[in-house]
Design an enzyme around this catalytic site. Structure first.
Site, PDB file in Angstrom:
ATOM      1  N   TYR A 120       0.850  -1.207   0.000  1.00 16.95           N
ATOM      2  CA  TYR A 120       0.000   0.000   0.000  1.00 16.95           C
ATOM      3  C   TYR A 120       0.882   1.252   0.000  1.00 16.95           C
ATOM      4  O   TYR A 120       0.715   2.145  -0.815  1.00 16.95           O
ATOM      5  CB  TYR A 120      -0.897  -0.032   1.227  1.00 16.95           C
ATOM      6  CG  TYR A 120      -1.913   1.083   1.313  1.00 16.95           C
ATOM      7  CD1 TYR A 120      -2.934   1.212   0.368  1.00 16.95           C
ATOM      8  CD2 TYR A 120      -1.882   1.996   2.376  1.00 16.95           C
ATOM      9  CE1 TYR A 120      -3.879   2.222   0.466  1.00 16.95           C
ATOM     10  CE2 TYR A 120      -2.830   3.005   2.487  1.00 16.95           C
ATOM     11  CZ  TYR A 120      -3.823   3.114   1.532  1.00 16.95           C
ATOM     12  OH  TYR A 120      -4.762   4.120   1.641  1.00 16.95           O
ATOM     13  N   ASP A 121       1.843   1.254   0.935  1.00 15.11           N
ATOM     14  CA  ASP A 121       2.661   2.454   1.124  1.00 15.11           C
ATOM     15  C   ASP A 121       3.433   2.800  -0.150  1.00 15.11           C
ATOM     16  O   ASP A 121       3.455   3.952  -0.589  1.00 15.11           O
ATOM     17  CB  ASP A 121       3.661   2.250   2.278  1.00 15.11           C
ATOM     18  CG  ASP A 121       2.978   1.895   3.590  1.00 15.11           C
ATOM     19  OD1 ASP A 121       1.753   1.668   3.585  1.00 15.11           O
ATOM     20  OD2 ASP A 121       3.668   1.832   4.624  1.00 15.11           O
TER      21      ASP A 121
ATOM     22  N   ARG B  28       0.947   8.481  15.061  1.00 17.56           N
ATOM     23  CA  ARG B  28       0.495   9.176  13.844  1.00 17.56           C
ATOM     24  C   ARG B  28      -0.362  10.376  14.221  1.00 17.56           C
ATOM     25  O   ARG B  28      -1.323  10.234  14.977  1.00 17.56           O
ATOM     26  CB  ARG B  28      -0.304   8.231  12.950  1.00 17.56           C
ATOM     27  CG  ARG B  28      -0.763   8.905  11.668  1.00 17.56           C
ATOM     28  CD  ARG B  28      -1.555   7.976  10.793  1.00 17.56           C
ATOM     29  NE  ARG B  28      -0.732   6.938  10.215  1.00 17.56           N
ATOM     30  CZ  ARG B  28      -1.218   5.761   9.810  1.00 17.56           C
ATOM     31  NH1 ARG B  28      -2.499   5.497   9.947  1.00 17.56           N
ATOM     32  NH2 ARG B  28      -0.427   4.874   9.279  1.00 17.56           N
TER      33      ARG B  28
END
Ligand code: UDP
Length: 317
Positions: free
Chosen positions: A145-146, A278
């Site tokens: 994904y990243d 995050r």
């Protein structure tokens, strides 16, 4: 305005479609429905300004007539989904972004890519500013994904610089709200589902990892402001209120009550690169877009819970 939304039957894509139709746009939704669902857009099906095409955007995208905007939102987006569909995730972020940019170029349309806080990986700069390059393991489970999203940003900037395309990049932080799937594996739907069913609430690790949760209506407003702005550099959109995952579990339990209790379970193997912290720095969004989130967590959690509760009741009846 005629706007194409790839992934328009997904959680975020469908809210974007709603918003654009409210603004008077004509909306063309492309989705292959591997993680999206027509349930999210069925209320739009009778609208003559809305069209749904079941299509995999990694293949050539043919759209008849003029297009003003292309919003590329197609991708599995929860860790469980992209771990289940690793190749499709890489393909939609790379080949799909290329095809969506190609469509925008052919139509001289404005392009917006849904990027992600995952491009910062397990961040060593906190909170995350847009000029931080990130800390990503390219061959880890999340790399699918990243790295796809990092490639998508690179491709978008190349189309901007080389072809002079009008492009926008939004880096989306954790977002929640109605139309999330109870089984998408993300912390909030998982915890709410577990509490509603009276099951154990499974906090991975010691629960000290943090996230910052933005309500979907706030997010969509920020994305629209970016689309109509002149900003071609990436902009973080998210809620800067940071909390630990244990705190999320406690708040869910408090809200729902019942007989559930919170248990700590070992971090699954494929969560090895789970970011420990995050939080978006939203200075750029505040300054350039005049945007900041408005919906409180209490309001947002309540609306999301009502959605999940009625979904479970429907299933049961
Ligand atoms: N998480 C958890 N229990 C679950 C699902 C997730 O403790 O059943 C944790 C996960 O390890 C991560 C955090 O919650 O640290 C947020 O995970 P989520 O999948 O919601 O989003 P992302 O990792 O993409 O931010």
């Amino acid at each position: 305005m005629r706007t194409v939304v790839t992934g328009g039957a997904g959680f975020l894509g469908s809210h974007i479609c709603d918003y654009l139709l409210d603004k008077g746009h004509e909306g063309i939704c492309l989705d292959n429905l591997i993680t999206g669902s027509t349930d999210n857009i069925c209320h739009l099906m009778g609208n003559d300004r809305f069209m749904f095409l079941k299509h995999d955007v990694t293949n050539y995208n043919f759209i008849d007539g003029d297009v003003d905007n292309v919003l590329h939102f197609a991708s599995p987006a929860s860790p469980v989904d992209y771990l289940n569909y690793p190749i499709q995730t890489l393909k939609v972020g790379s080949l799909g972004t290329h095809k969506a940019l190609g469509l925008a170029k052919a139509k001289t349309a404005r392009f917006l890519i849904a990027s992600t806080s995952e491009i910062y990986g397990d961040p060593q700069v906190h909170p995350q500013t847009e000029d931080y390059w990130g800390n990503v393991n390219p061959i880890g489970y999340r790399g699918v994904y990243d790295e796809a999203k990092r490639f998508a940003e690179a491709m978008t900037m190349a189309y901007h610089r080389y072809h002079g395309g009008e492009t926008r990049i939004v880096r989306i932080f954790n977002t929640y709200g109605p139309r999330m799937r109870l089984d998408d594996g993300r912390a909030l739907p998982t915890f709410m589902g577990q509490a509603l069913r009276g099951e154990q609430i499974t906090v991975f690790g010691d629960g000290s990892q943090t996230r910052s949760f933005c309500y979907v209506a706030d997010l969509v407003e920020g994305i629209y402001r970016l689309l109509v702005s002149d900003e071609t550099m990436p902009v973080n959109i998210g809620n800067p209120e940071e909390l630990s995952i244990m705190q999320v579990a406690n708040e869910v339990l408090e809200l729902i009550g019942g007989r559930s209790r919170i248990v700590r379970t070992p971090l699954p193997n494929d969560y090895a690169d789970d970011p420990k912290v995050r939080r978006p720095d939203i200075t750029r969004a505040r300054n350039i877009l005049g945007w900041e989130p408005k919906v409180t967590r209490a309001e947002g959690f309540k609306a999301t819970l009502e959605y999940f509760r009625s979904g479970l009741e429907e299933q049961a009846s």
